[in-house]
Design an enzyme around this catalytic site. Sequence first.
Site, PDB file in Angstrom:
ATOM      1  N   GLU A  36       0.822  -1.358  -0.121  1.00 22.78           N
ATOM      2  CA  GLU A  36      -0.161   0.071   0.073  1.00 22.78           C
ATOM      3  C   GLU A  36       0.920   1.211   0.091  1.00 22.78           C
ATOM      4  O   GLU A  36       1.976   1.401   0.629  1.00 22.78           O
ATOM      5  CB  GLU A  36      -0.931   0.004   1.182  1.00 22.78           C
ATOM      6  CG  GLU A  36      -1.655   1.158   1.586  1.00 22.78           C
ATOM      7  CD  GLU A  36      -2.463   1.619   0.539  1.00 22.78           C
ATOM      8  OE1 GLU A  36      -3.296   1.281  -0.177  1.00 22.78           O
ATOM      9  OE2 GLU A  36      -2.168   3.195   0.176  1.00 22.78           O
ATOM     10  N   ARG A 119     -17.241   4.374   6.176  1.00 20.90           N
ATOM     11  CA  ARG A 119     -16.048   3.824   5.266  1.00 20.90           C
ATOM     12  C   ARG A 119     -14.889   3.437   6.498  1.00 20.90           C
ATOM     13  O   ARG A 119     -14.403   2.203   6.411  1.00 20.90           O
ATOM     14  CB  ARG A 119     -15.539   4.551   4.336  1.00 20.90           C
ATOM     15  CG  ARG A 119     -16.373   4.604   3.114  1.00 20.90           C
ATOM     16  CD  ARG A 119     -15.805   5.438   2.317  1.00 20.90           C
ATOM     17  NE  ARG A 119     -16.778   5.426   0.989  1.00 20.90           N
ATOM     18  CZ  ARG A 119     -16.312   4.899  -0.214  1.00 20.90           C
ATOM     19  NH1 ARG A 119     -15.469   4.234  -0.213  1.00 20.90           N
ATOM     20  NH2 ARG A 119     -17.466   5.164  -1.101  1.00 20.90           N
ATOM     21  N   ARG A 200     -19.966  15.953  -0.295  1.00 18.24           N
ATOM     22  CA  ARG A 200     -20.517  15.031   0.820  1.00 18.24           C
ATOM     23  C   ARG A 200     -20.110  15.506   2.078  1.00 18.24           C
ATOM     24  O   ARG A 200     -19.368  16.371   2.566  1.00 18.24           O
ATOM     25  CB  ARG A 200     -19.270  13.839   0.847  1.00 18.24           C
ATOM     26  CG  ARG A 200     -19.225  13.140  -0.624  1.00 18.24           C
ATOM     27  CD  ARG A 200     -18.032  12.336  -0.532  1.00 18.24           C
ATOM     28  NE  ARG A 200     -18.363  10.946  -0.489  1.00 18.24           N
ATOM     29  CZ  ARG A 200     -17.382  10.080  -0.860  1.00 18.24           C
ATOM     30  NH1 ARG A 200     -16.163  10.219  -1.115  1.00 18.24           N
ATOM     31  NH2 ARG A 200     -17.756   8.680  -1.219  1.00 18.24           N
ATOM     32  N   ASP A 316     -12.110  -1.213  -8.583  1.00 21.28           N
ATOM     33  CA  ASP A 316     -12.174   0.402  -9.313  1.00 21.28           C
ATOM     34  C   ASP A 316     -11.006   0.158 -10.295  1.00 21.28           C
ATOM     35  O   ASP A 316     -11.070   1.008 -11.271  1.00 21.28           O
ATOM     36  CB  ASP A 316     -11.935   1.352  -8.244  1.00 21.28           C
ATOM     37  CG  ASP A 316     -13.269   1.824  -7.715  1.00 21.28           C
ATOM     38  OD1 ASP A 316     -14.347   1.059  -7.877  1.00 21.28           O
ATOM     39  OD2 ASP A 316     -13.396   3.239  -7.186  1.00 21.28           O
ATOM     40  N   ALA A 329     -18.186  -0.610  -4.533  1.00 22.36           N
ATOM     41  CA  ALA A 329     -17.513  -1.362  -3.496  1.00 22.36           C
ATOM     42  C   ALA A 329     -18.040  -2.729  -3.276  1.00 22.36           C
ATOM     43  O   ALA A 329     -17.303  -3.643  -2.910  1.00 22.36           O
ATOM     44  CB  ALA A 329     -17.804  -0.650  -2.250  1.00 22.36           C
TER      45      ALA A 329
HETATM   46  P1  FAD Z   1      -9.676   2.609  -3.735  1.00 23.50           P
HETATM   47  O1  FAD Z   1     -10.512   2.633  -2.534  1.00 23.50           O
HETATM   48  O2  FAD Z   1      -9.717   3.670  -4.402  1.00 23.50           O
HETATM   49  O3  FAD Z   1      -8.445   1.844  -3.090  1.00 23.50           O
HETATM   50  C1  FAD Z   1      -7.090   1.890  -3.630  1.00 23.50           C
HETATM   51  C2  FAD Z   1      -5.961   1.854  -2.875  1.00 23.50           C
HETATM   52  O4  FAD Z   1      -4.811   1.584  -3.664  1.00 23.50           O
HETATM   53  C3  FAD Z   1      -5.664   3.012  -2.203  1.00 23.50           C
HETATM   54  O5  FAD Z   1      -5.271   2.339  -0.543  1.00 23.50           O
HETATM   55  C4  FAD Z   1      -4.469   3.724  -2.762  1.00 23.50           C
HETATM   56  O6  FAD Z   1      -3.666   4.495  -1.510  1.00 23.50           O
HETATM   57  C5  FAD Z   1      -3.611   2.598  -3.222  1.00 23.50           C
HETATM   58  N1  FAD Z   1      -2.632   2.661  -4.259  1.00 23.50           N
HETATM   59  C6  FAD Z   1      -3.076   3.488  -5.449  1.00 23.50           C
HETATM   60  N2  FAD Z   1      -2.238   3.466  -6.213  1.00 23.50           N
HETATM   61  C7  FAD Z   1      -1.042   2.649  -5.825  1.00 23.50           C
HETATM   62  C8  FAD Z   1       0.091   2.324  -6.224  1.00 23.50           C
HETATM   63  N3  FAD Z   1       0.766   2.842  -7.488  1.00 23.50           N
HETATM   64  N4  FAD Z   1       0.726   1.831  -5.319  1.00 23.50           N
HETATM   65  C9  FAD Z   1       0.545   1.227  -4.123  1.00 23.50           C
HETATM   66  N5  FAD Z   1      -0.827   1.606  -3.703  1.00 23.50           N
HETATM   67  C10 FAD Z   1      -1.553   2.209  -4.603  1.00 23.50           C
HETATM   68  N6  FAD Z   1     -19.789   1.751  -3.453  1.00 23.50           N
HETATM   69  C11 FAD Z   1     -20.724   1.161  -3.054  1.00 23.50           C
HETATM   70  O7  FAD Z   1     -20.851   0.004  -3.062  1.00 23.50           O
HETATM   71  N7  FAD Z   1     -21.573   1.776  -2.251  1.00 23.50           N
HETATM   72  C12 FAD Z   1     -21.918   3.144  -2.152  1.00 23.50           C
HETATM   73  O8  FAD Z   1     -22.613   3.717  -1.548  1.00 23.50           O
HETATM   74  C13 FAD Z   1     -20.619   3.940  -2.849  1.00 23.50           C
HETATM   75  N8  FAD Z   1     -20.670   5.188  -2.795  1.00 23.50           N
HETATM   76  C14 FAD Z   1     -19.811   6.152  -3.388  1.00 23.50           C
HETATM   77  C15 FAD Z   1     -19.822   7.398  -3.161  1.00 23.50           C
HETATM   78  C16 FAD Z   1     -18.900   8.192  -4.008  1.00 23.50           C
HETATM   79  C17 FAD Z   1     -19.164   9.656  -3.834  1.00 23.50           C
HETATM   80  C18 FAD Z   1     -18.087   7.441  -4.532  1.00 23.50           C
HETATM   81  C19 FAD Z   1     -16.937   8.360  -5.344  1.00 23.50           C
HETATM   82  C20 FAD Z   1     -17.905   6.208  -4.714  1.00 23.50           C
HETATM   83  C21 FAD Z   1     -18.639   5.531  -4.112  1.00 23.50           C
HETATM   84  N9  FAD Z   1     -18.519   3.978  -3.989  1.00 23.50           N
HETATM   85  C22 FAD Z   1     -19.797   3.194  -3.499  1.00 23.50           C
HETATM   86  C23 FAD Z   1     -17.761   3.416  -4.896  1.00 23.50           C
HETATM   87  C24 FAD Z   1     -16.634   2.709  -4.053  1.00 23.50           C
HETATM   88  O9  FAD Z   1     -16.067   3.918  -3.160  1.00 23.50           O
HETATM   89  C25 FAD Z   1     -15.477   2.068  -4.834  1.00 23.50           C
HETATM   90  O10 FAD Z   1     -16.164   1.374  -5.886  1.00 23.50           O
HETATM   91  C26 FAD Z   1     -14.448   1.510  -3.984  1.00 23.50           C
HETATM   92  O11 FAD Z   1     -14.080   2.294  -2.673  1.00 23.50           O
HETATM   93  C27 FAD Z   1     -13.160   1.469  -4.682  1.00 23.50           C
HETATM   94  O12 FAD Z   1     -12.405   0.537  -3.931  1.00 23.50           O
HETATM   95  P2  FAD Z   1     -10.957   0.057  -4.274  1.00 23.50           P
HETATM   96  O13 FAD Z   1     -10.391  -0.825  -3.264  1.00 23.50           O
HETATM   97  O14 FAD Z   1     -10.968  -0.877  -5.971  1.00 23.50           O
HETATM   98  O15 FAD Z   1     -10.315   1.362  -4.728  1.00 23.50           O
END
Ligand code: FAD
Length: 429
Positions: A36, A119, A200, A316, A329
Amino acid sequence: MSQEKKFEVAIVGGGIAGVTLAIALHYRSIPVTLYEQASAFGEIGAGVSFSPNAVQAMKVCHQGIFEAFEKVCTRNMWPSKQKVWFDYLNGSEDAVNGVGEDGFAFTISNSLGQNGVHRAHFLEEMVKLVPKDITKFRKRLQSITENSNGRLVMSFEDGTSAEADAVIGCDGIKSRVRQTIVGADHPSARPSYTHKYAYRGLVPMEDAIAAIGEERAQNSCMHMGPDGHILTFPVNHGEILNIVAFKTTADDWPDSQRLTKPAEQKDLLRDFEGYGPNIIKLLKLTKPNLDIWAIFDTGDHPVPTFYKGRVCIVGDAAHATSPHHGAGAGFCIEDSAVMAELLADKRVKSQTDLEAVFATFDAERRPRGHWLVQSSRRVGDCYEWRAEGIGRDFGKMEAEINERNGVIANVDVSKMCEHAREELGKRLV
Ligand code: FAD
């Protein structure tokens, strides 16, 4: 390495996707290390809600994830609203004929209703399941190469490197791993602006009740309007109301590297000028200084493949979606469940089996992931009376949202995994 699995998996990124996957792999005795970029696990102070498919996927990943969720989950406060996902209301001042006194238009329900968590609190609970020695912080991935032994070498920004047999990018919407797979210049390497942004806020429930009354404050609501919508649901066991106010704009976002920019409450109030009195009262409860979140997604340029060789993307990184279905999520956790079940399959033993796992993951998950991104855009436009063929027709809107939400929620995640394992069998022979 475990006795059964002669390979090591690296996860890049510790958000919801990375953490659920790390837990799912670790407790299946699959050797895994999570890298991370930040100095600790962290999530923003905002709400996120989960639909029934996500809750099933938590259980498939690991019962402890479900228990963490149950510990912090808040549902609608009224017993009569336990199955309500959202009550939809006409939030604009010019209420149209056929809607109730406070603009009530229709209700969308599902088997579990609304399940909101803070969250940061959810992540905090899940992280307790991640052993410290499988996590490396301050490791920002730059590149992935293959060495002469066929192992993948990850190079990090701090000048260090690490090896693994497979790399799974859970590094979010701006994924570096996605760029590694498709090439930095490919259109899908970067997300694009959906021309919607969001404010938000988390406000004390007692203030929200004083402003708009118990029914609307304590239960989830989607206040619709022209070119904007505001959703609210309780979090923190009903002590806090989560508010997200979306606005559509023709303007471009100024800087695709920074997806947030500072704003003030007066900007929010200006954006929702002309909306009904309940909305204005709610928005006035937010803090004077706010952030605006640009809503980017991968919808303009869907990623053509989720894997290349032994590098794969999840969450994502693979299918960043706008949040209008509240399912991004949840799909991350579905991805983790399917990936973990594939890697745990007894037939998957060594490095040479890993490409078949990722090819299967890609085939099973890509259509559903891409569908969500497009469907979310469509329902977001429905809420703002912009959807072609729907406009302000609440009957048509209700029918379309129900149908689309059904695709998300009415699935059997265990069967999804079972099907993926069957498909894996065809690739392993
Ligand atoms: P992220 O949460 O972006 O995590 C990525 C991680 O990778 C981070 O910790 C980052 O620091 C790390 N990282 C990035 N690049 C690197 C690198 N090069 N090297 C090492 N580490 C790195 N979804 C729902 O299901 N329900 C909801 O109600 C909902 N509401 C939302 C509201 C808003 C306004 C938004 C914008 C999104 C919402 N979502 C919701 C979608 C949800 O937030 C995302 O789909 C989810 O959080 C994505 O998780 P992730 O782990 O894929 O990515």
